[in-house]
Design a protein around this motif. Structure first.
Motif, PDB file in Angstrom:
ATOM      1  N   LEU A  24       3.787   8.400  -4.394  1.00  0.00           N
ATOM      2  CA  LEU A  24       4.102   7.180  -3.658  1.00  0.00           C
ATOM      3  C   LEU A  24       3.331   7.049  -2.349  1.00  0.00           C
ATOM      4  CD1 LEU A  24       5.881   4.669  -3.658  1.00  0.00           C
ATOM      5  CD2 LEU A  24       7.591   5.984  -2.429  1.00  0.00           C
ATOM      6  N   SER A  25       3.202   8.127  -1.600  1.00  0.00           N
ATOM      7  CA  SER A  25       2.559   8.036  -0.283  1.00  0.00           C
ATOM      8  C   SER A  25       1.075   8.407  -0.307  1.00  0.00           C
ATOM      9  CB  SER A  25       3.303   8.937   0.706  1.00  0.00           C
ATOM     10  OG  SER A  25       3.215  10.279   0.279  1.00  0.00           O
ATOM     11  N   SER A  60       0.295   0.564  -4.525  1.00  0.00           N
ATOM     12  CA  SER A  60      -0.629   0.952  -3.458  1.00  0.00           C
ATOM     13  C   SER A  60      -1.218  -0.285  -2.780  1.00  0.00           C
ATOM     14  CB  SER A  60      -1.737   1.824  -4.046  1.00  0.00           C
ATOM     15  OG  SER A  60      -2.670   2.189  -3.068  1.00  0.00           O
ATOM     16  N   VAL A  63       1.418  -1.938  -0.520  1.00  0.00           N
ATOM     17  CA  VAL A  63       1.569  -1.216   0.745  1.00  0.00           C
ATOM     18  C   VAL A  63       0.394  -1.503   1.669  1.00  0.00           C
ATOM     19  CG1 VAL A  63       1.602   1.100   1.773  1.00  0.00           C
ATOM     20  CG2 VAL A  63       3.018   0.598  -0.225  1.00  0.00           C
TER      21      VAL A  63
END
Length: 100
Positions: A24-25, A60, A63
């Protein structure tokens, strides 16, 4: 995504969730590498893996665009606040009383 009748495994929702937490990050290129490493040991259906990669890439991008929007919004707020402060009415200067 429809399940296809093949002899290969698909990434089930639990696997996608666990893998999603890991990636996720991460930037997409690193996330893709982690996903490839995860599926390399199993006999996974390439379509289900590609579908998951598409989902991760979309997340992605969301974000990335969200952070750009936040940056742009803060810049707009800074410019507007500066203009308001610059154009704020000044209190009238006290008139000097005649001295005797």
């Amino acid at each position: 995504m429809e399940q296809q009748n093949s002899a290969k495994k698909i990434l089930d929702p639990i696997e996608r969730a666990k893998l999603g937490v890991k990636v996720l990050s991460l930037p997409y290129s690193e996330a893709e590498r982690v996903i490839d490493e995860y599926v390399s040991g199993g006999d996974y259906d390439p379509a289900s893996v590609d579908f998951f990669k598409d989902q991760v890439e979309t997340q992605s991008r969301i974000v990335e665009k969200g952070s750009e929007l936040l940056s742009t919004g803060s810049e707009i707020l800074r410019v507007v606040a500066g203009a308001v402060v610059k154009n704020w009415p000044k209190p009238p200067a006290e008139q000097a009383a005649p001295r005797s």
